[in-house]
Design a protein around this motif. Structure first.
Motif, PDB file in Angstrom:
ATOM      1  N   ARG A  64      55.035 -33.511 -96.669  1.00 39.51           N
ATOM      2  CA  ARG A  64      54.084 -32.184 -96.401  1.00 39.51           C
ATOM      3  C   ARG A  64      53.100 -32.686 -95.547  1.00 39.51           C
ATOM      4  NH1 ARG A  64      49.800 -33.765-101.339  1.00 39.51           N
ATOM      5  NH2 ARG A  64      48.420 -31.382-100.393  1.00 39.51           N
TER       6      ARG A  64
ATOM      7  N   TYR B 179      48.571 -36.361 -93.661  1.00 39.28           N
ATOM      8  CA  TYR B 179      49.144 -37.387 -94.957  1.00 39.28           C
ATOM      9  C   TYR B 179      49.484 -38.540 -94.602  1.00 39.28           C
ATOM     10  CZ  TYR B 179      47.194 -33.710 -98.522  1.00 39.28           C
ATOM     11  OH  TYR B 179      46.607 -33.725 -98.493  1.00 39.28           O
TER      12      TYR B 179
ATOM     13  N   ASN C  24      45.899 -40.879-108.385  1.00 41.21           N
ATOM     14  CA  ASN C  24      45.528 -39.832-107.411  1.00 41.21           C
ATOM     15  C   ASN C  24      46.497 -38.628-108.227  1.00 41.21           C
ATOM     16  OD1 ASN C  24      45.444 -37.978-105.185  1.00 41.21           O
ATOM     17  ND2 ASN C  24      46.805 -39.706-103.942  1.00 41.21           N
TER      18      ASN C  24
ATOM     19  N   ALA D 135      45.486 -35.896-107.111  1.00 41.69           N
ATOM     20  CA  ALA D 135      45.504 -34.793-105.857  1.00 41.69           C
ATOM     21  C   ALA D 135      44.528 -33.887-106.241  1.00 41.69           C
ATOM     22  CB  ALA D 135      47.048 -34.328-106.121  1.00 41.69           C
ATOM     23  N   ALA D 136      45.593 -32.352-106.178  1.00 42.86           N
ATOM     24  CA  ALA D 136      44.610 -31.234-106.053  1.00 42.86           C
ATOM     25  C   ALA D 136      43.314 -31.292-107.574  1.00 42.86           C
ATOM     26  CB  ALA D 136      45.667 -30.297-106.037  1.00 42.86           C
TER      27      ALA D 136
ATOM     28  N   HIS E 189      39.655 -31.637-108.599  1.00 44.16           N
ATOM     29  CA  HIS E 189      39.073 -30.846-108.115  1.00 44.16           C
ATOM     30  C   HIS E 189      38.816 -29.976-108.639  1.00 44.16           C
ATOM     31  CE1 HIS E 189      39.557 -33.093-104.017  1.00 44.16           C
ATOM     32  NE2 HIS E 189      40.779 -31.838-103.838  1.00 44.16           N
TER      33      HIS E 189
ATOM     34  N   HIS F 223      42.321 -41.670-102.895  1.00 46.41           N
ATOM     35  CA  HIS F 223      42.833 -40.318-102.024  1.00 46.41           C
ATOM     36  C   HIS F 223      43.027 -41.006-100.899  1.00 46.41           C
ATOM     37  CE1 HIS F 223      41.353 -38.203-105.021  1.00 46.41           C
ATOM     38  NE2 HIS F 223      40.407 -38.801-105.228  1.00 46.41           N
ATOM     39  N   LEU F 224      44.213 -40.441-100.487  1.00 45.50           N
ATOM     40  CA  LEU F 224      44.590 -40.453 -98.836  1.00 45.50           C
ATOM     41  C   LEU F 224      44.148 -40.581 -98.347  1.00 45.50           C
ATOM     42  CD1 LEU F 224      48.663 -39.786 -99.635  1.00 45.50           C
ATOM     43  CD2 LEU F 224      48.442 -41.486 -98.947  1.00 45.50           C
ATOM     44  N   THR F 225      43.378 -39.537 -98.258  1.00 46.48           N
ATOM     45  CA  THR F 225      42.508 -38.544 -96.953  1.00 46.48           C
ATOM     46  C   THR F 225      41.083 -38.980 -97.507  1.00 46.48           C
ATOM     47  OG1 THR F 225      42.240 -36.412 -97.820  1.00 46.48           O
ATOM     48  CG2 THR F 225      44.186 -36.847 -96.320  1.00 46.48           C
TER      49      THR F 225
ATOM     50  N   ILE G  46      38.496 -37.173 -98.938  1.00 50.46           N
ATOM     51  CA  ILE G  46      38.152 -36.232 -99.655  1.00 50.46           C
ATOM     52  C   ILE G  46      36.961 -35.626 -98.493  1.00 50.46           C
ATOM     53  CG2 ILE G  46      39.685 -36.101-100.896  1.00 50.46           C
ATOM     54  CD1 ILE G  46      37.270 -36.684-103.506  1.00 50.46           C
TER      55      ILE G  46
ATOM     56  N   ARG H 234      37.023 -33.900 -95.344  1.00 56.49           N
ATOM     57  CA  ARG H 234      37.723 -32.448 -95.711  1.00 56.49           C
ATOM     58  C   ARG H 234      36.971 -31.032 -95.819  1.00 56.49           C
ATOM     59  NH1 ARG H 234      43.166 -33.484 -97.632  1.00 56.49           N
ATOM     60  NH2 ARG H 234      43.720 -31.597 -97.164  1.00 56.49           N
TER      61      ARG H 234
ATOM     62  N   ARG I  99      37.378 -29.175-101.725  1.00 57.42           N
ATOM     63  CA  ARG I  99      37.172 -30.753-101.705  1.00 57.42           C
ATOM     64  C   ARG I  99      36.510 -31.991-102.075  1.00 57.42           C
ATOM     65  NH1 ARG I  99      43.832 -30.528-101.104  1.00 57.42           N
ATOM     66  NH2 ARG I  99      43.627 -28.399 -99.533  1.00 57.42           N
TER      67      ARG I  99
HETATM   68  C1  DQA Z   1      44.544 -36.084-102.089  1.00 58.13           C
HETATM   69  C2  DQA Z   1      43.367 -35.272-101.660  1.00 58.13           C
HETATM   70  C3  DQA Z   1      43.678 -33.997-102.552  1.00 58.13           C
HETATM   71  O1  DQA Z   1      42.658 -32.834-102.347  1.00 58.13           O
HETATM   72  C4  DQA Z   1      44.588 -32.828-102.141  1.00 58.13           C
HETATM   73  O2  DQA Z   1      44.793 -31.767-103.364  1.00 58.13           O
HETATM   74  C5  DQA Z   1      46.058 -33.617-102.731  1.00 58.13           C
HETATM   75  C6  DQA Z   1      45.998 -35.087-101.825  1.00 58.13           C
HETATM   76  C7  DQA Z   1      44.672 -37.537-100.673  1.00 58.13           C
HETATM   77  O3  DQA Z   1      45.983 -38.340-101.535  1.00 58.13           O
HETATM   78  O4  DQA Z   1      44.194 -37.484-100.292  1.00 58.13           O
HETATM   79  O5  DQA Z   1      47.293 -33.608-102.593  1.00 58.13           O
HETATM   80  O6  DQA Z   1      44.131 -36.581-103.684  1.00 58.13           O
END
Ligand code: DQA
Length: 166
Positions: free
Chosen positions: A17, A22, A73, A75-76, A79, A99-101, A103, A106, A110
């Protein structure tokens, strides 16, 4: 000591993805790296990934009495999931959110985490290395908790011994 790593929706797609966001490391590779580090440090570790909110809530609940800490994590679901927040709060185990990114850098939707407020801390924006950082953080917390418990026990024993002398 045992920690459980919980991964939310679409993290099973890492390496496929949106690689520009990511990166290209697969979830299995991240888990292999964590497993190696856990072994080196005498930590038991287990991994769980689900795309379903209810399954994640169930796994968090199962951690009660089974694990000493969690790395999550969401993920979505970070939020929008009040139920994941409530589950983390309910088990009351030291938890690190990853979180990898970053947030906060972004899209606006997020930038808010519903789960962060019930976690010991949040690591965001360091890619897969964030999971390694989370393991160091959780080990530090677990060692502090252990030291506090030992202090408390020693204090209680000292009070008992004193009472017996009177
Ligand atoms: C995430 C950030 C979330 O906003 C996103 O929906 C993810 C990955 C991250 O690891 O950066 O799926 O949690």
């Amino acid at each position: 000591m045992k920690i459980v790593v919980i991964q939310g929706p679409n993290l099973n797609m890492l390496g496929v993805r949106e690689q520009n966001i990511y990166g290209n490391m697969k979830l299995e590779q991240i888990h292999q790296n964590m497993k190696g580090f856990a072994e080196q440090n005498g930590l038991e570790i287990e991994f769980f990934q689900s795309n379903l909110e209810g399954e994640i809530v169930d796994r968090i609940q199962e951690c009660l009495g089974e694990a000493d800490g969690m790395i999550i994590n969401p993920a979505a679901l970070t939020h929008n999931s009040i139920s994941i927040r409530d589950a983390i709060s309910a088990v009351s185990l030291p938890t690190i959110e990853v979180h990898l990114t970053n947030i906060h850098a972004r899209e606006e939707f997020r930038q808010k985490s519903l789960t962060a407020g019930v976690c010991a801390g949040v690591i965001a924006g360091f890619g897969p290395f964030g999971y390694h950082m989370a393991m160091i953080a959780i080990m530090q917390i677990l060692n502090e908790v252990k030291a506090l418990k030992e202090q408390q026990k020693a204090r209680e024993e000292a009070i008992k011994a004193e009472a017996n002398q009177e």
